[in-house]
Design a protein around this motif. Structure first.
Motif, PDB file in Angstrom:
ATOM      1  N   CYS A  88       0.820  -1.218   0.000  1.00 46.50           N
ATOM      2  CA  CYS A  88       0.000   0.000   0.000  1.00 46.50           C
ATOM      3  C   CYS A  88       0.849   1.261   0.000  1.00 46.50           C
ATOM      4  O   CYS A  88       0.394   2.311  -0.468  1.00 46.50           O
ATOM      5  CB  CYS A  88      -0.962  -0.014   1.187  1.00 46.50           C
ATOM      6  N   THR A  89       2.067   1.172   0.505  1.00 45.03           N
ATOM      7  CA  THR A  89       2.983   2.318   0.380  1.00 45.03           C
ATOM      8  C   THR A  89       3.261   2.610  -1.084  1.00 45.03           C
ATOM      9  O   THR A  89       3.217   3.772  -1.523  1.00 45.03           O
ATOM     10  CB  THR A  89       4.301   2.025   1.126  1.00 45.03           C
ATOM     11  N   ILE A  90       3.539   1.576  -1.861  1.00 44.03           N
ATOM     12  CA  ILE A  90       3.803   1.760  -3.290  1.00 44.03           C
ATOM     13  C   ILE A  90       2.585   2.351  -3.985  1.00 44.03           C
ATOM     14  O   ILE A  90       2.691   3.303  -4.778  1.00 44.03           O
ATOM     15  CB  ILE A  90       4.185   0.413  -3.929  1.00 44.03           C
ATOM     16  N   ILE A  91       1.392   1.805  -3.677  1.00 43.43           N
ATOM     17  CA  ILE A  91       0.161   2.284  -4.325  1.00 43.43           C
ATOM     18  C   ILE A  91      -0.144   3.714  -3.922  1.00 43.43           C
ATOM     19  O   ILE A  91      -0.483   4.554  -4.766  1.00 43.43           O
ATOM     20  CB  ILE A  91      -1.015   1.354  -3.961  1.00 43.43           C
ATOM     21  N   ALA A  92      -0.025   4.022  -2.627  1.00 47.07           N
ATOM     22  CA  ALA A  92      -0.336   5.370  -2.147  1.00 47.07           C
ATOM     23  C   ALA A  92       0.619   6.396  -2.739  1.00 47.07           C
ATOM     24  O   ALA A  92       0.203   7.496  -3.136  1.00 47.07           O
ATOM     25  CB  ALA A  92      -0.280   5.412  -0.622  1.00 47.07           C
ATOM     26  N   GLN A  93       1.900   6.041  -2.810  1.00 47.03           N
ATOM     27  CA  GLN A  93       2.875   6.959  -3.395  1.00 47.03           C
ATOM     28  C   GLN A  93       2.592   7.197  -4.874  1.00 47.03           C
ATOM     29  O   GLN A  93       2.775   8.304  -5.392  1.00 47.03           O
ATOM     30  CB  GLN A  93       4.286   6.420  -3.200  1.00 47.03           C
ATOM     31  N   ARG A  94       2.127   6.166  -5.562  1.00 47.90           N
ATOM     32  CA  ARG A  94       1.784   6.330  -6.983  1.00 47.90           C
ATOM     33  C   ARG A  94       0.602   7.284  -7.143  1.00 47.90           C
ATOM     34  O   ARG A  94       0.611   8.173  -7.999  1.00 47.90           O
ATOM     35  CB  ARG A  94       1.455   4.977  -7.596  1.00 47.90           C
ATOM     36  N   TYR A  95      -0.430   7.099  -6.307  1.00 46.11           N
ATOM     37  CA  TYR A  95      -1.558   8.027  -6.331  1.00 46.11           C
ATOM     38  C   TYR A  95      -1.098   9.452  -6.032  1.00 46.11           C
ATOM     39  O   TYR A  95      -1.552  10.416  -6.667  1.00 46.11           O
ATOM     40  CB  TYR A  95      -2.611   7.609  -5.304  1.00 46.11           C
ATOM     41  N   ALA A  96      -0.201   9.590  -5.049  1.00 48.95           N
ATOM     42  CA  ALA A  96       0.282  10.919  -4.672  1.00 48.95           C
ATOM     43  C   ALA A  96       1.015  11.589  -5.835  1.00 48.95           C
ATOM     44  O   ALA A  96       0.843  12.792  -6.074  1.00 48.95           O
ATOM     45  CB  ALA A  96       1.197  10.812  -3.455  1.00 48.95           C
ATOM     46  N   ARG A  97       1.830  10.814  -6.552  1.00 48.51           N
ATOM     47  CA  ARG A  97       2.531  11.383  -7.705  1.00 48.51           C
ATOM     48  C   ARG A  97       1.552  11.782  -8.799  1.00 48.51           C
ATOM     49  O   ARG A  97       1.717  12.824  -9.442  1.00 48.51           O
ATOM     50  CB  ARG A  97       3.556  10.376  -8.238  1.00 48.51           C
ATOM     51  N   GLU A  98       0.522  10.961  -9.025  1.00 52.44           N
ATOM     52  CA  GLU A  98      -0.498  11.297 -10.025  1.00 52.44           C
ATOM     53  C   GLU A  98      -1.239  12.569  -9.641  1.00 52.44           C
ATOM     54  O   GLU A  98      -1.513  13.424 -10.487  1.00 52.44           O
ATOM     55  CB  GLU A  98      -1.474  10.134 -10.180  1.00 52.44           C
TER      56      GLU A  98
END
Length: 338
Positions: free
Chosen positions: A314-324
């Motif tokens: 979920c860290t990877i997913i959340a960081q991806r959303y944050a970058r988007e």
């Protein structure tokens, strides 16, 4: 070195998570240090929810409580989808995994969602934080009753008693650790809102810092308890593989459900994070009451492993959303200029 790190497929925050695991393996918090770490984690979580309370408007909180479609979707993922997947995994692995580990896999699927990390990841990803707060809190309150009932129905009596004071104590723990700081934050909102608006990065730092502390404390507890020495390497690998498959299935299905039910992006983020988590904080004390004490170390091992895996994924997913989200905000002025 900075240029090399920037080219890696993982970001700095995930490296920090890995660093916490390594630190816990080399220098786990034990004895008085574990007591201090427990207090530090609780203070960090209380601060996190105090800041959430100070930033959220009462209208947004009321909207989260009244959003029955969102709450219902998360509830069904936590207490219906997970148990069904758990039954399937137990059926497939029966006879090829130690019975206590198999019971632990099923028990994992019956637990409520996490509170702290679900809300923190939702915040990092730019999701509906009031909706996540209500979803995760309701999941834990309902889980105090639903989880023991599901254990009795799907696992049966495994020693110990499903009674005891866990129901009241769990509710009190949730209230003191989460709801009380949040309520105080709401009361202080008129005084702090302007300052928090000017220092918006503070909440993000507390989000990420609290998760790092949770990872270190959880992994330290496993190291000190010697959980890893009670299981053969082959069985450990099987449990890790099952946890990865289970989390992957739930993440994929919750993502599809959010789109199929036509939720907006912030609500889809809530469903993804709140609907895919399982609470180790609730699971370990519940296991101590619901199962025979000799079986507990192996029964809670899948929970501990799943906890670590869900945090990394979920860290990877959340960081991806944050970058988007950051890219979208950066592009907005260019769109408006045309």
């Amino acid at each position: 070195m900075p240029r090399f790190l920037s080219r890696l497929p993982i970001d700095g925050y995930l490296l920090a998570l890995i660093g916490m695991v390594v630190l816990a393996a080399l220098l786990p918090a034990s004895g008085q240090g574990a007591v201090v770490m427990d207090v530090v984690v609780k203070v960090a979580i209380a601060l996190l929810f105090f800041l959430y309370g100070a930033r959220m408007s009462p209208a947004a909180i009321a909207a989260g409580l009244m959003h029955w479609r969102l709450q219902g979707t998360v509830f069904l993922s936590t207490f219906l989808l997970f148990p069904l997947l758990g039954l399937g995994l137990v059926f497939l692995m029966r006879g090829s995994l130690q019975p206590d580990l198999l019971t632990g896999m099923m028990f994992l699927c019956l637990l409520p969602s996490t509170v702290q990390s679900s809300i923190a990841f939702t915040s990092i990803a730019g999701g509906n934080v009031p909706g996540a707060l209500t979803s995760a809190s309701l999941s834990n309150l309902i889980g105090v009753v639903v989880t023991p009932l599901l254990v009795a129905l799907l696992i049966g009596s495994a020693g110990g008693s499903a009674g005891g004071g866990i129901h009241l104590q769990s509710i009190l723990d949730i209230g003191l650790q989460i709801l009380a700081p949040f309520a105080v934050g709401q009361l202080c909102r008129p005084l702090l809102l302007g300052w928090l608006t000017r220092h918006a990065k503070l909440t993000g730092l507390v989000d990420r810092g609290s998760i790092l502390l949770i990872v270190y404390a959880a992994f330290s507890e496993g190291m000190v308890a010697g959980v890893w020495s009670h299981v053969a390497p082959a069985d450990l690998a099987k449990v890790i593989g099952l946890n990865i498959v289970l989390l992957g299935l739930v993440l994929g299905l919750t993502l599809l459900a959010g789109r199929a039910l036509k939720f907006d992006r912030p609500d889809r983020i809530v469903i993804l994070f709140c609907g895919s988590k399982k609470s180790m904080a609730s699971g370990i004390p519940m296991a101590g009451i619901l199962f025979a004490s000799a079986s507990v170390p192996l029964i809670v091992l899948p929970i501990m492993l799943f906890h670590q895996i869900q945090l990394f994924a979920c860290t990877i997913i959340a960081q991806r959303y944050a970058r988007e989200n950051a890219a979208r905000l950066k592009d907005e002025p260019q769109i408006e200029a045309y």
